[in-house]
Design an enzyme around this catalytic site. Sequence first.
Site, PDB file in Angstrom:
ATOM      1  N   GLN A   1     -10.075  -3.857  -3.571  1.00 15.96           N
ATOM      2  CA  GLN A   1     -11.361  -3.377  -3.063  1.00 15.96           C
ATOM      3  C   GLN A   1     -12.477  -3.645  -4.073  1.00 15.96           C
ATOM      4  O   GLN A   1     -13.521  -4.205  -3.740  1.00 15.96           O
ATOM      5  CB  GLN A   1     -11.265  -1.873  -2.773  1.00 15.96           C
ATOM      6  CG  GLN A   1     -12.541  -1.274  -2.263  1.00 15.96           C
ATOM      7  CD  GLN A   1     -12.927  -1.819  -0.891  1.00 15.96           C
ATOM      8  OE1 GLN A   1     -12.116  -1.806   0.029  1.00 15.96           O
ATOM      9  NE2 GLN A   1     -14.143  -2.315  -0.754  1.00 15.96           N
TER      10      GLN A   1
ATOM     11  N   CYS B   1     -16.397   1.537   0.715  1.00 15.57           N
ATOM     12  CA  CYS B   1     -15.214   0.694   0.939  1.00 15.57           C
ATOM     13  C   CYS B   1     -14.751   0.738   2.390  1.00 15.57           C
ATOM     14  O   CYS B   1     -14.050  -0.167   2.838  1.00 15.57           O
ATOM     15  CB  CYS B   1     -14.093   1.113   0.008  1.00 15.57           C
ATOM     16  SG  CYS B   1     -13.652   2.855   0.174  1.00 15.57           S
TER      17      CYS B   1
ATOM     18  N   ARG C   1     -13.460  -8.801   1.331  1.00 19.17           N
ATOM     19  CA  ARG C   1     -12.045  -8.491   1.068  1.00 19.17           C
ATOM     20  C   ARG C   1     -11.195  -9.717   1.402  1.00 19.17           C
ATOM     21  O   ARG C   1     -10.276 -10.074   0.673  1.00 19.17           O
ATOM     22  CB  ARG C   1     -11.574  -7.306   1.921  1.00 19.17           C
ATOM     23  CG  ARG C   1     -12.165  -5.955   1.564  1.00 19.17           C
ATOM     24  CD  ARG C   1     -11.620  -5.403   0.260  1.00 19.17           C
ATOM     25  NE  ARG C   1     -10.189  -5.288   0.235  1.00 19.17           N
ATOM     26  CZ  ARG C   1      -9.483  -4.275   0.774  1.00 19.17           C
ATOM     27  NH1 ARG C   1     -10.114  -3.276   1.342  1.00 19.17           N
ATOM     28  NH2 ARG C   1      -8.170  -4.245   0.682  1.00 19.17           N
TER      29      ARG C   1
ATOM     30  N   ASP D   1     -17.327   6.876  -1.161  1.00 21.20           N
ATOM     31  CA  ASP D   1     -16.039   6.791  -0.463  1.00 21.20           C
ATOM     32  C   ASP D   1     -15.752   8.176   0.117  1.00 21.20           C
ATOM     33  O   ASP D   1     -16.436   9.153  -0.222  1.00 21.20           O
ATOM     34  CB  ASP D   1     -14.951   6.362  -1.478  1.00 21.20           C
ATOM     35  CG  ASP D   1     -13.582   6.153  -0.841  1.00 21.20           C
ATOM     36  OD1 ASP D   1     -13.493   6.061   0.400  1.00 21.20           O
ATOM     37  OD2 ASP D   1     -12.577   6.091  -1.597  1.00 21.20           O
TER      38      ASP D   1
ATOM     39  N   ARG E   1       0.888  -1.184   0.000  1.00 19.61           N
ATOM     40  CA  ARG E   1       0.000   0.000   0.000  1.00 19.61           C
ATOM     41  C   ARG E   1       0.912   1.216   0.000  1.00 19.61           C
ATOM     42  O   ARG E   1       1.578   1.508   1.006  1.00 19.61           O
ATOM     43  CB  ARG E   1      -0.909  -0.015   1.233  1.00 19.61           C
ATOM     44  CG  ARG E   1      -1.580   1.316   1.445  1.00 19.61           C
ATOM     45  CD  ARG E   1      -2.696   1.275   2.460  1.00 19.61           C
ATOM     46  NE  ARG E   1      -3.872   0.615   1.923  1.00 19.61           N
ATOM     47  CZ  ARG E   1      -5.074   0.671   2.483  1.00 19.61           C
ATOM     48  NH1 ARG E   1      -5.267   1.325   3.604  1.00 19.61           N
ATOM     49  NH2 ARG E   1      -6.095   0.055   1.929  1.00 19.61           N
TER      50      ARG E   1
ATOM     51  N   HIS F   1      -7.314   1.090  -6.355  1.00 26.77           N
ATOM     52  CA  HIS F   1      -7.554   0.185  -5.216  1.00 26.77           C
ATOM     53  C   HIS F   1      -8.219  -1.092  -5.760  1.00 26.77           C
ATOM     54  O   HIS F   1      -9.401  -1.345  -5.518  1.00 26.77           O
ATOM     55  CB  HIS F   1      -8.431   0.882  -4.180  1.00 26.77           C
ATOM     56  CG  HIS F   1      -8.403   0.251  -2.826  1.00 26.77           C
ATOM     57  ND1 HIS F   1      -7.621  -0.853  -2.515  1.00 26.77           N
ATOM     58  CD2 HIS F   1      -9.080   0.546  -1.685  1.00 26.77           C
ATOM     59  CE1 HIS F   1      -7.804  -1.181  -1.245  1.00 26.77           C
ATOM     60  NE2 HIS F   1      -8.691  -0.362  -0.722  1.00 26.77           N
TER      61      HIS F   1
HETATM   62  N1   CP Z   1     -11.192  -0.352   2.424  1.00 25.86           N
HETATM   63  C1   CP Z   1      -9.926  -0.389   2.865  1.00 25.86           C
HETATM   64  O1   CP Z   1      -8.994  -0.632   2.099  1.00 25.86           O
HETATM   65  O2   CP Z   1      -9.788  -0.201   4.201  1.00 25.86           O
HETATM   66  P1   CP Z   1      -8.402   0.051   4.967  1.00 25.86           P
HETATM   67  O3   CP Z   1      -7.893   1.382   4.507  1.00 25.86           O
HETATM   68  O4   CP Z   1      -8.786   0.051   6.415  1.00 25.86           O
HETATM   69  O5   CP Z   1      -7.468  -1.052   4.624  1.00 25.86           O
HETATM   70  N1  NVA Z   2     -10.017   6.594  -1.221  1.00 24.63           N
HETATM   71  C1  NVA Z   2      -9.660   6.144   0.099  1.00 24.63           C
HETATM   72  C2  NVA Z   2      -9.860   4.667   0.196  1.00 24.63           C
HETATM   73  C3  NVA Z   2      -9.550   4.080   1.543  1.00 24.63           C
HETATM   74  C4  NVA Z   2      -9.705   2.606   1.584  1.00 24.63           C
HETATM   75  C5  NVA Z   2      -8.210   6.514   0.388  1.00 24.63           C
HETATM   76  O1  NVA Z   2      -7.385   6.372  -0.509  1.00 24.63           O
HETATM   77  O2  NVA Z   2      -7.922   6.965   1.500  1.00 24.63           O
END
Ligand code: CP
Ligand code: NVA
Length: 318
Positions: free
Chosen positions: A133, A262, A290, A222, A103, A130
């Site tokens: 997701q 999400c 997930r 989101d 990430r 993502h």
């Molecule tokens: N939806 C998601 O990826 O959640 P986190 O940021 O908690 O991993």
């Molecule tokens: N768009 C959000 C998604 C979190 C899972 C972010 O990038 O923070």
Amino acid sequence: MPKHFLSIADFSKDEILQIFDLTKELKQKQKSGKSHKHLEGKTLAMIFQKPSARTRVSFEVGMFQLGGHALYLGPNDIQIGQREAIGDVAQTLSQYVDIIMARLFGHEDIVELANHASVPVLNGLTDLLHPCQVMADVFTIFEKQGKSDKFKVAFIGDGNNVANSWINMAARIPMILQLGIPDGYDPDQDILHAARKQNLSEIQVFRDPVEAVKDADVIYTDVWASMGQESEAEKRKRAFKDYRVDTALVGHAKPDCLVMHCLPAHRGEEIASQVIDGPQSIVFEEAENRLHVQKAIMVKVFECSEKYHLESFSKNPN
Ligand code: CP
Ligand code: NVA
């Protein structure tokens, strides 16, 4: 090349459907207590530059349930790109582990990681995409509503990483994707053009959220400020104030429309508590999936890459 999953565009439609079939099987096995140790003795490295609840826990638990081991490398551990070059991290980790999940902020960084890794690299979120997701999201919709060629999804809010992955998905799985997005916050234009060129789905961007949710089977939202955009939060609250998923907006979709997010959610901002806690919300089933989808993705990329490793090993047994 090992089989990487940096974007939904890395999988064909058939591969996505195979992963969904495997997800269903692994989910049933997990629920009924049947062994499914497809990755026994294997190791997953999880690199996080940003915080996480779902991604971190579901990958770690998923690897354990598959018989393997996952190790968490937080922002202060390997300090990717700061302490040493991304390519050196990729090559070093490839000597120890069987899969890398990362990430990261910059999408170009995960591409570089993958370019130098000899094991599969999975995208656990970047500023651009993502994909894990949206794999879980579409699996959840099919689970709830069955597979249908004409399901209509309204994505309301920011044209962010999740929105971009939805557009990539629309280039693989047929759907009507209606994005309700304020001017100045559009999704990635290259991704949008590439998806439209596939002529598989109808993809439209609306400025009016009411128009976007009309007759929708699914409303998706989101956060307005993603991780890394905290300093823009106040400005974004003003820009997105008419894009809140509340009971009035949900009332413009189909009566049995599902509501997805999400997570993490900012209750009272992009989604009203009444909606996220209401009968149409499936956010926690979405979060659960997930786990199951990512287990299937790990099995799939590992199996594809095992062939690559056996071939490389026979050429260079040391
Ligand atoms: N939806 C998601 O990826 O959640 P986190 O940021 O908690 O991993
Ligand atoms: N768009 C959000 C998604 C979190 C899972 C972010 O990038 O923070």
